[in-house]
Each structure stands twice: as C-alpha cells, then as structure tokens.
Design a protein around this motif. Sequence first.
Motif, PDB file in Angstrom:
ATOM      1  N   HIS A  67      -8.692  -0.848  15.308  1.00 51.42           N
ATOM      2  CA  HIS A  67      -8.719   0.142  14.222  1.00 51.42           C
ATOM      3  C   HIS A  67      -8.077  -0.463  12.977  1.00 51.42           C
ATOM      4  CE1 HIS A  67      -9.033   2.422  17.931  1.00 51.42           C
ATOM      5  NE2 HIS A  67      -9.732   3.291  17.222  1.00 51.42           N
ATOM      6  N   LYS A  68      -8.887  -0.675  11.998  1.00 52.89           N
ATOM      7  CA  LYS A  68      -8.423  -1.279  10.751  1.00 52.89           C
ATOM      8  C   LYS A  68      -7.437  -0.339  10.052  1.00 52.89           C
ATOM      9  CE  LYS A  68     -10.126  -3.534   6.611  1.00 52.89           C
ATOM     10  NZ  LYS A  68     -11.287  -3.854   5.799  1.00 52.89           N
ATOM     11  N   PRO A  69      -6.287  -0.872   9.600  1.00 51.90           N
ATOM     12  CA  PRO A  69      -5.332  -0.010   8.880  1.00 51.90           C
ATOM     13  C   PRO A  69      -5.873   0.346   7.498  1.00 51.90           C
ATOM     14  CG  PRO A  69      -4.581  -2.278   8.849  1.00 51.90           C
ATOM     15  CD  PRO A  69      -5.807  -2.243   9.729  1.00 51.90           C
ATOM     16  N   PRO A  70      -5.346   1.404   6.919  1.00 51.99           N
ATOM     17  CA  PRO A  70      -5.779   1.751   5.556  1.00 51.99           C
ATOM     18  C   PRO A  70      -5.384   0.632   4.590  1.00 51.99           C
ATOM     19  CG  PRO A  70      -3.865   3.058   6.193  1.00 51.99           C
ATOM     20  CD  PRO A  70      -4.293   2.295   7.402  1.00 51.99           C
ATOM     21  N   PRO A  71      -6.115   0.506   3.512  1.00 52.26           N
ATOM     22  CA  PRO A  71      -5.787  -0.564   2.558  1.00 52.26           C
ATOM     23  C   PRO A  71      -4.404  -0.355   1.944  1.00 52.26           C
ATOM     24  CG  PRO A  71      -7.429   0.920   1.636  1.00 52.26           C
ATOM     25  CD  PRO A  71      -7.219   1.336   3.062  1.00 52.26           C
ATOM     26  N   THR A  72      -3.765  -1.462   1.598  1.00 50.73           N
ATOM     27  CA  THR A  72      -2.463  -1.367   0.925  1.00 50.73           C
ATOM     28  C   THR A  72      -2.679  -0.839  -0.485  1.00 50.73           C
ATOM     29  OG1 THR A  72      -2.609  -3.666   0.191  1.00 50.73           O
ATOM     30  CG2 THR A  72      -1.421  -3.252   2.248  1.00 50.73           C
ATOM     31  N   ASN A  73      -1.620  -0.353  -1.053  1.00 53.11           N
ATOM     32  CA  ASN A  73      -1.652   0.184  -2.403  1.00 53.11           C
ATOM     33  C   ASN A  73      -2.088  -0.915  -3.374  1.00 53.11           C
ATOM     34  OD1 ASN A  73      -0.955   1.075  -5.012  1.00 53.11           O
ATOM     35  ND2 ASN A  73       0.620   2.410  -4.187  1.00 53.11           N
ATOM     36  N   ALA A  74      -3.090  -0.640  -4.163  1.00 55.30           N
ATOM     37  CA  ALA A  74      -3.617  -1.622  -5.110  1.00 55.30           C
ATOM     38  C   ALA A  74      -2.588  -2.004  -6.168  1.00 55.30           C
ATOM     39  CB  ALA A  74      -4.881  -1.078  -5.769  1.00 55.30           C
ATOM     40  N   THR A  82       2.861  -9.965   0.428  1.00 52.61           N
ATOM     41  CA  THR A  82       3.234 -11.115   1.257  1.00 52.61           C
ATOM     42  C   THR A  82       4.485 -10.810   2.068  1.00 52.61           C
ATOM     43  OG1 THR A  82       2.253 -12.656  -0.334  1.00 52.61           O
ATOM     44  CG2 THR A  82       3.878 -13.557   1.215  1.00 52.61           C
ATOM     45  N   VAL A  83       5.499 -10.236   1.423  1.00 51.77           N
ATOM     46  CA  VAL A  83       6.735  -9.889   2.130  1.00 51.77           C
ATOM     47  C   VAL A  83       6.455  -8.832   3.206  1.00 51.77           C
ATOM     48  CG1 VAL A  83       9.015  -8.806   1.873  1.00 51.77           C
ATOM     49  CG2 VAL A  83       8.282 -10.563   0.258  1.00 51.77           C
ATOM     50  N   ALA A  84       5.619  -7.858   2.894  1.00 47.03           N
ATOM     51  CA  ALA A  84       5.277  -6.823   3.873  1.00 47.03           C
ATOM     52  C   ALA A  84       4.576  -7.439   5.090  1.00 47.03           C
ATOM     53  CB  ALA A  84       4.391  -5.756   3.231  1.00 47.03           C
ATOM     54  N   ALA A  85       3.658  -8.370   4.856  1.00 46.38           N
ATOM     55  CA  ALA A  85       2.936  -9.010   5.964  1.00 46.38           C
ATOM     56  C   ALA A  85       3.873  -9.860   6.815  1.00 46.38           C
ATOM     57  CB  ALA A  85       1.790  -9.865   5.416  1.00 46.38           C
ATOM     58  N   ILE A  86       4.764 -10.591   6.174  1.00 43.75           N
ATOM     59  CA  ILE A  86       5.730 -11.416   6.918  1.00 43.75           C
ATOM     60  C   ILE A  86       6.668 -10.523   7.727  1.00 43.75           C
ATOM     61  CG2 ILE A  86       7.730 -12.958   6.665  1.00 43.75           C
ATOM     62  CD1 ILE A  86       6.203 -14.210   4.248  1.00 43.75           C
ATOM     63  N   THR A  87       7.167  -9.465   7.101  1.00 43.11           N
ATOM     64  CA  THR A  87       8.066  -8.532   7.788  1.00 43.11           C
ATOM     65  C   THR A  87       7.364  -7.894   8.981  1.00 43.11           C
ATOM     66  OG1 THR A  87       9.257  -8.077   5.736  1.00 43.11           O
ATOM     67  CG2 THR A  87       9.499  -6.463   7.511  1.00 43.11           C
ATOM     68  N   ALA A 157       9.881   1.320   2.193  1.00 44.01           N
ATOM     69  CA  ALA A 157       9.032   2.514   2.194  1.00 44.01           C
ATOM     70  C   ALA A 157       9.631   3.601   1.303  1.00 44.01           C
ATOM     71  CB  ALA A 157       8.867   3.023   3.624  1.00 44.01           C
ATOM     72  N   PHE A 158      10.953   3.779   1.367  1.00 38.93           N
ATOM     73  CA  PHE A 158      11.605   4.778   0.511  1.00 38.93           C
ATOM     74  C   PHE A 158      11.530   4.384  -0.963  1.00 38.93           C
ATOM     75  CE2 PHE A 158      14.309   6.004   4.363  1.00 38.93           C
ATOM     76  CZ  PHE A 158      13.487   7.075   4.666  1.00 38.93           C
ATOM     77  N   LYS A 159      11.653   3.099  -1.246  1.00 37.25           N
ATOM     78  CA  LYS A 159      11.524   2.619  -2.621  1.00 37.25           C
ATOM     79  C   LYS A 159      10.135   2.976  -3.163  1.00 37.25           C
ATOM     80  CE  LYS A 159      10.582  -1.735  -4.907  1.00 37.25           C
ATOM     81  NZ  LYS A 159       9.171  -1.829  -4.751  1.00 37.25           N
ATOM     82  N   HIS A 160       9.118   2.717  -2.354  1.00 41.00           N
ATOM     83  CA  HIS A 160       7.757   3.048  -2.782  1.00 41.00           C
ATOM     84  C   HIS A 160       7.594   4.550  -2.981  1.00 41.00           C
ATOM     85  CE1 HIS A 160       5.501  -0.703  -2.792  1.00 41.00           C
ATOM     86  NE2 HIS A 160       6.315  -1.099  -1.825  1.00 41.00           N
ATOM     87  N   HIS A 161       8.193   5.328  -2.114  1.00 40.45           N
ATOM     88  CA  HIS A 161       8.026   6.781  -2.174  1.00 40.45           C
ATOM     89  C   HIS A 161       8.799   7.414  -3.329  1.00 40.45           C
ATOM     90  CE1 HIS A 161       6.910  10.659  -0.525  1.00 40.45           C
ATOM     91  NE2 HIS A 161       8.160  11.051  -0.684  1.00 40.45           N
ATOM     92  N   PHE A 162      10.082   7.049  -3.451  1.00 43.00           N
ATOM     93  CA  PHE A 162      10.948   7.737  -4.412  1.00 43.00           C
ATOM     94  C   PHE A 162      11.018   7.075  -5.780  1.00 43.00           C
ATOM     95  CE2 PHE A 162      12.763   9.212  -0.323  1.00 43.00           C
ATOM     96  CZ  PHE A 162      12.547  10.571  -0.491  1.00 43.00           C
ATOM     97  N   ILE A 163      10.841   5.777  -5.854  1.00 44.14           N
ATOM     98  CA  ILE A 163      10.952   5.085  -7.139  1.00 44.14           C
ATOM     99  C   ILE A 163       9.572   4.825  -7.734  1.00 44.14           C
ATOM    100  CG2 ILE A 163      11.723   2.957  -8.288  1.00 44.14           C
ATOM    101  CD1 ILE A 163      14.071   2.939  -6.254  1.00 44.14           C
ATOM    102  N   GLN A 164       8.699   4.211  -6.947  1.00 44.10           N
ATOM    103  CA  GLN A 164       7.364   3.903  -7.462  1.00 44.10           C
ATOM    104  C   GLN A 164       6.408   5.089  -7.337  1.00 44.10           C
ATOM    105  OE1 GLN A 164       7.600  -0.157  -5.379  1.00 44.10           O
ATOM    106  NE2 GLN A 164       6.075  -0.419  -6.992  1.00 44.10           N
ATOM    107  N   ARG A 165       6.784   6.061  -6.505  1.00 42.96           N
ATOM    108  CA  ARG A 165       6.011   7.288  -6.314  1.00 42.96           C
ATOM    109  C   ARG A 165       4.552   7.008  -5.938  1.00 42.96           C
ATOM    110  NH1 ARG A 165       9.335  11.337  -7.290  1.00 42.96           N
ATOM    111  NH2 ARG A 165      10.935  11.170  -8.872  1.00 42.96           N
ATOM    112  N   ASP A 166       4.383   6.046  -5.011  1.00 44.11           N
ATOM    113  CA  ASP A 166       3.037   5.790  -4.517  1.00 44.11           C
ATOM    114  C   ASP A 166       2.880   6.346  -3.106  1.00 44.11           C
ATOM    115  OD1 ASP A 166       4.063   3.858  -2.691  1.00 44.11           O
ATOM    116  OD2 ASP A 166       3.735   2.223  -4.099  1.00 44.11           O
TER     117      ASP A 166
END
Length: 173
Positions: A67-74, A82-87, A157-166
């Motif tokens: 099952h292919k994951p949803p695409p990452t945020n553009a 890259t950091v997300a994939a390594i992590t 994940a929290f940074k993306h949610h609360f700061i970048q609001r994506d």
Amino acid sequence: MVTKYTLPARLLHWLVALGIFAAFGLALVVDDMPLSLTKLKLINYHKWIGITVLGLVALRLLWRLGHKPPPTNAQMAGWEKTVAAITQGLLYLLMFGVPLGGWLYSSAKGYPVVWLGLVPLPNLMEKNEELAATLKEVHGAGGWAIIVLSVLHAAAAFKHHFIQRDDTLKRML
C-alpha cells in the motif's frame, strides 16, 4: 488523491509507538529494582511487549509494501524529505533490531522467551554469558536510540502541524 495513510497503517503506527514507549518505560523501572518476583514478572511483560512490537512491525512493513503511502507535502524542502526518509529507515531498523537484540540477549543468557506466557519461542543461540553482556548493552543502546529518534520524529510532526500548519501530522491521525 489519497491524503491519509490507510486505517491499518495508522493503527499499526500508533500500536507500535505505544508498545515501544511501554517497553522502554518498563525497562527503566526494572533496571532499578532488586531481584524479586515482581521484577521477573515485569521483565516478562517487557519481553512480551517487545515480541508483540516485532510482530506488529513485520505486519506494518508487509502492509507498507502493498500500500503506497500518501505523497509527502509538496511544500517540504528537499532536505526535510531526505531527513524524514533517513529517520524512517533508522526507525524501521531499530524497530526490528531492538526486539531481536533483546531476544538474542535472553537466548545468550539462557532465559527462555515465552510470548504472553503461552507461546515458547525458540532460543536464537546457545547460552553464552560473555556475548550476553554485550547484547544487553547493544539492546539498551538501541532502546535509547529508538526513543530519541521517536521523540525527534514526533517533534518534527508537531513542527509541521503547529508552526508550518500543513497536513503532515493529519496524514497519520
């Protein structure tokens, strides 16, 4: 377009996370306890959780392969992807390696692993006290590593949610 992980992927993600933190918490408690029946019981709970995590991670990986994951945020920068994939790769390595390391340690120590007190698992090696000491250290270091990476993963994940609001965090909720 699919914007969330599938329900099974999300459930496995959160069950594995819960299991990792529960096993780590038990390990911290047990380390400071004197030898007793309670300590032995908690060690068994730690093993049961670890083996359960190992099984859930195997299921999660099998699910992910089909099952292919949803695409990452553009809007994510290349370095973030890259950091997300390594992590993610390191987390998978540790999610398999830490429980297997604990199972190897138990085997080398001569202690059986009986999942949920019902299913005896095979020893992965002969008893070897010298190797057991090394495996215990590797297992412990791996436990700390998976906790540190998990906390960094959650912080991102929290940074993306609360700061970048994506929608990065929402994909797994």
